[in-house]
Motif scaffolding. Structure first.
Motif, mmCIF file in Angstrom:
data_model
loop_
_atom_site.group_PDB
_atom_site.id
_atom_site.type_symbol
_atom_site.label_atom_id
_atom_site.label_comp_id
_atom_site.label_asym_id
_atom_site.label_seq_id
_atom_site.Cartn_x
_atom_site.Cartn_y
_atom_site.Cartn_z
ATOM 1 N N VAL A 99 112.724 48.976 114.000
ATOM 2 C CA VAL A 99 114.097 48.926 114.507
ATOM 3 C C VAL A 99 114.084 48.751 116.021
ATOM 4 C CG1 VAL A 99 115.072 50.292 112.613
ATOM 5 C CG2 VAL A 99 114.276 51.448 114.651
ATOM 6 N N ALA A 100 115.164 48.165 116.513
ATOM 7 C CA ALA A 100 115.309 47.960 117.956
ATOM 8 C C ALA A 100 115.822 49.242 118.593
ATOM 9 C CB ALA A 100 116.271 46.810 118.225
ATOM 10 N N LEU A 101 115.056 49.761 119.551
ATOM 11 C CA LEU A 101 115.477 50.914 120.336
ATOM 12 C C LEU A 101 115.672 50.463 121.774
ATOM 13 C CD1 LEU A 101 113.009 53.611 118.927
ATOM 14 C CD2 LEU A 101 115.349 53.139 118.202
ATOM 15 N N ASN A 102 116.231 51.312 122.598
ATOM 16 C CA ASN A 102 116.501 50.905 123.986
ATOM 17 C C ASN A 102 115.222 50.618 124.775
ATOM 18 O OD1 ASN A 102 115.623 53.527 124.272
ATOM 19 N ND2 ASN A 102 117.399 54.240 125.428
ATOM 20 N N ASP A 103 114.070 51.111 124.312
ATOM 21 C CA ASP A 103 112.807 50.820 124.991
ATOM 22 C C ASP A 103 111.967 49.796 124.220
ATOM 23 O OD1 ASP A 103 112.299 52.569 122.902
ATOM 24 O OD2 ASP A 103 110.979 53.885 124.052
ATOM 25 N N GLY A 104 112.631 49.019 123.368
ATOM 26 C CA GLY A 104 111.967 47.943 122.640
ATOM 27 C C GLY A 104 111.857 48.238 121.158
ATOM 28 N N PRO A 105 111.454 47.229 120.392
ATOM 29 C CA PRO A 105 111.351 47.408 118.940
ATOM 30 C C PRO A 105 110.185 48.319 118.567
ATOM 31 C CG PRO A 105 110.539 45.240 119.570
ATOM 32 C CD PRO A 105 111.110 45.869 120.814
ATOM 33 N N THR A 106 110.366 49.064 117.483
ATOM 34 C CA THR A 106 109.286 49.909 116.975
ATOM 35 C C THR A 106 108.374 49.085 116.078
ATOM 36 O OG1 THR A 106 110.450 50.580 114.958
ATOM 37 C CG2 THR A 106 110.824 51.919 116.949
ATOM 38 N N ARG A 107 107.185 49.578 115.890
ATOM 39 C CA ARG A 107 106.308 48.985 114.885
ATOM 40 C C ARG A 107 106.907 49.278 113.513
ATOM 41 N NH1 ARG A 107 101.024 51.613 117.454
ATOM 42 N NH2 ARG A 107 100.616 50.093 119.081
ATOM 43 N N PRO A 108 106.558 48.472 112.522
ATOM 44 C CA PRO A 108 107.025 48.786 111.162
ATOM 45 C C PRO A 108 106.542 50.169 110.730
ATOM 46 C CG PRO A 108 106.155 46.547 111.269
ATOM 47 C CD PRO A 108 105.833 47.208 112.589
ATOM 48 N N ALA A 109 107.370 50.824 109.931
ATOM 49 C CA ALA A 109 107.061 52.164 109.429
ATOM 50 C C ALA A 109 106.919 52.113 107.914
ATOM 51 C CB ALA A 109 108.171 53.137 109.816
ATOM 52 N N THR A 110 106.247 53.101 107.378
ATOM 53 C CA THR A 110 106.212 53.305 105.933
ATOM 54 C C THR A 110 107.242 54.382 105.641
ATOM 55 O OG1 THR A 110 103.857 52.800 105.896
ATOM 56 C CG2 THR A 110 104.757 53.947 103.979
ATOM 57 N N VAL A 111 108.115 54.127 104.679
ATOM 58 C CA VAL A 111 109.182 55.090 104.405
ATOM 59 C C VAL A 111 109.519 55.082 102.924
ATOM 60 C CG1 VAL A 111 111.043 53.446 104.929
ATOM 61 C CG2 VAL A 111 111.471 55.891 105.145
ATOM 62 N N ARG A 112 109.855 56.278 102.434
ATOM 63 C CA ARG A 112 110.327 56.400 101.052
ATOM 64 C C ARG A 112 111.234 57.609 100.949
ATOM 65 N NH1 ARG A 112 107.051 59.936 97.492
ATOM 66 N NH2 ARG A 112 105.620 61.104 98.832
ATOM 67 N N ARG A 113 112.162 57.532 99.984
ATOM 68 C CA ARG A 113 113.001 58.690 99.689
ATOM 69 C C ARG A 113 112.147 59.724 98.961
ATOM 70 N NH1 ARG A 113 115.822 54.467 97.732
ATOM 71 N NH2 ARG A 113 117.632 53.823 98.910
ATOM 72 N N ILE A 114 112.402 61.001 99.254
ATOM 73 C CA ILE A 114 111.713 62.078 98.543
ATOM 74 C C ILE A 114 112.739 63.130 98.155
ATOM 75 C CG2 ILE A 114 109.473 61.705 99.670
ATOM 76 C CD1 ILE A 114 110.115 64.129 101.494
ATOM 77 N N GLY A 115 112.376 63.971 97.222
ATOM 78 C CA GLY A 115 113.214 65.116 96.892
ATOM 79 C C GLY A 115 113.101 66.158 97.988
ATOM 80 N N THR A 116 113.896 67.182 97.896
ATOM 81 C CA THR A 116 113.836 68.257 98.894
ATOM 82 C C THR A 116 112.463 68.910 98.851
ATOM 83 O OG1 THR A 116 116.203 68.646 98.619
ATOM 84 C CG2 THR A 116 114.916 70.397 99.685
ATOM 85 N N PRO A 117 111.716 68.836 99.946
ATOM 86 C CA PRO A 117 110.367 69.416 99.935
ATOM 87 C C PRO A 117 110.417 70.946 99.956
ATOM 88 C CG PRO A 117 110.877 68.563 102.111
ATOM 89 C CD PRO A 117 112.034 68.204 101.232
ATOM 90 N N LYS A 118 109.340 71.559 99.467
ATOM 91 C CA LYS A 118 109.232 73.025 99.504
ATOM 92 C C LYS A 118 108.689 73.402 100.868
ATOM 93 C CE LYS A 118 108.834 73.602 94.636
ATOM 94 N NZ LYS A 118 108.131 74.003 93.467
ATOM 95 N N LEU A 119 109.589 73.733 101.769
ATOM 96 C CA LEU A 119 109.239 74.110 103.133
ATOM 97 C C LEU A 119 109.693 75.532 103.399
ATOM 98 C CD1 LEU A 119 110.419 70.897 105.036
ATOM 99 C CD2 LEU A 119 108.060 71.563 104.541
ATOM 100 N N TRP A 120 109.204 76.087 104.465
ATOM 101 C CA TRP A 120 109.635 77.383 104.949
ATOM 102 C C TRP A 120 111.079 77.279 105.439
ATOM 103 C CZ3 TRP A 120 105.935 74.094 106.691
ATOM 104 C CH2 TRP A 120 106.261 73.352 107.833
ATOM 105 N N ASP A 121 111.773 78.398 105.506
ATOM 106 C CA ASP A 121 113.120 78.417 106.079
ATOM 107 C C ASP A 121 113.013 78.197 107.575
ATOM 108 O OD1 ASP A 121 114.290 78.940 103.618
ATOM 109 O OD2 ASP A 121 114.234 81.118 103.909
ATOM 110 N N ARG A 122 113.951 77.468 108.106
ATOM 111 C CA ARG A 122 113.959 77.252 109.547
ATOM 112 C C ARG A 122 114.859 78.279 110.210
ATOM 113 N NH1 ARG A 122 116.434 72.236 112.824
ATOM 114 N NH2 ARG A 122 118.084 73.738 113.106
ATOM 115 N N ASP A 123 114.440 78.742 111.387
ATOM 116 C CA ASP A 123 115.224 79.697 112.152
ATOM 117 C C ASP A 123 115.500 79.096 113.533
ATOM 118 O OD1 ASP A 123 116.503 81.980 113.029
ATOM 119 O OD2 ASP A 123 114.641 83.008 113.578
ATOM 120 N N PRO A 124 116.755 78.744 113.838
ATOM 121 C CA PRO A 124 117.958 78.894 113.026
ATOM 122 C C PRO A 124 118.023 77.832 111.931
ATOM 123 C CG PRO A 124 118.511 77.742 115.044
ATOM 124 C CD PRO A 124 117.047 78.102 115.130
#
Length: 184
Positions: A99-124
């Protein structure tokens, strides 16, 4: 290879050993790596913003530190990203192309949708809005500009709500609790 530490940086902690800021308006000094790690001679290879969580690699090996943090080495970094809204195929394809950002285009990324991961609670906890859905994606980039993942998801119309770095190259956070670290 020298000493290598994998650290699960909690939300709100600076990716440095001292707080160079004044702490004004923050209620006092901010948490730093020195609040969690008492190992002399190691330094973070790259950084995570204060409002991001997850894997931070520390080492006393300057060459390794450069390989991890320098964009010219293209070391993949994988993030679990909670975004506002539900990204459609067009948004994900834009991230895959770069994607084009104000400091130039990014390299291509690998991306996929995932379900809600099992993570620790965040504070806050993340602030939720009942009228706006959210979703999780797994995003892997090979550069590390300032706030890059947040800027990329915002550029495709899905601001980041929570950002957890899960993997750097072959190192993964695994079962490390927030604030915990281990040597490899």
């Amino acid at each position: 290879m020298g000493r290598l530490i994998l650290f699960n940086k909690p939300y709100g902690v600076l990716s440095q050993f001292t707080d160079r800021g004044s702490g004004e308006g923050t209620g006092g000094p901010r948490a730093t790596l020195s609040d969690y790690i008492d190992v002399p001679g190691v330094y973070p290879a790259g950084r995570l913003d204060r409002d991001s969580e997850g894997l931070l690699v520390l080492t006393d090996d300057g060459a390794l530190q450069a390989r991890i943090s320098s964009p010219k080495h293209k070391m993949p970094k994988t993030y679990l990203v909670q975004v506002e809204g539900e990204p459609d195929d067009a948004a994900l394809d834009a991230l895959r192309r770069g994607v084009a950002l104000n400091d130039g285009p990014t390299r291509p990324a690998t991306v996929r949708r995932i379900g809600t991961p099992k993570l620790w609670d965040r504070d806050p906890p993340v602030r939720f809005r009942k009228s706006v859905p959210d979703a999780w994606i797994e995003l892997t980039i090979t550069e590390g500009r300032n706030r890059q993942v947040r800027r990329m998801t915002a550029a495709v119309g899905h601001p980041t709500l929570r950002l957890v770095r899960w993997r750097i190259g072959g190192w993964e956070i695994g079962d490390l609790a927030p604030g915990a670290w281990r040597t490899t």
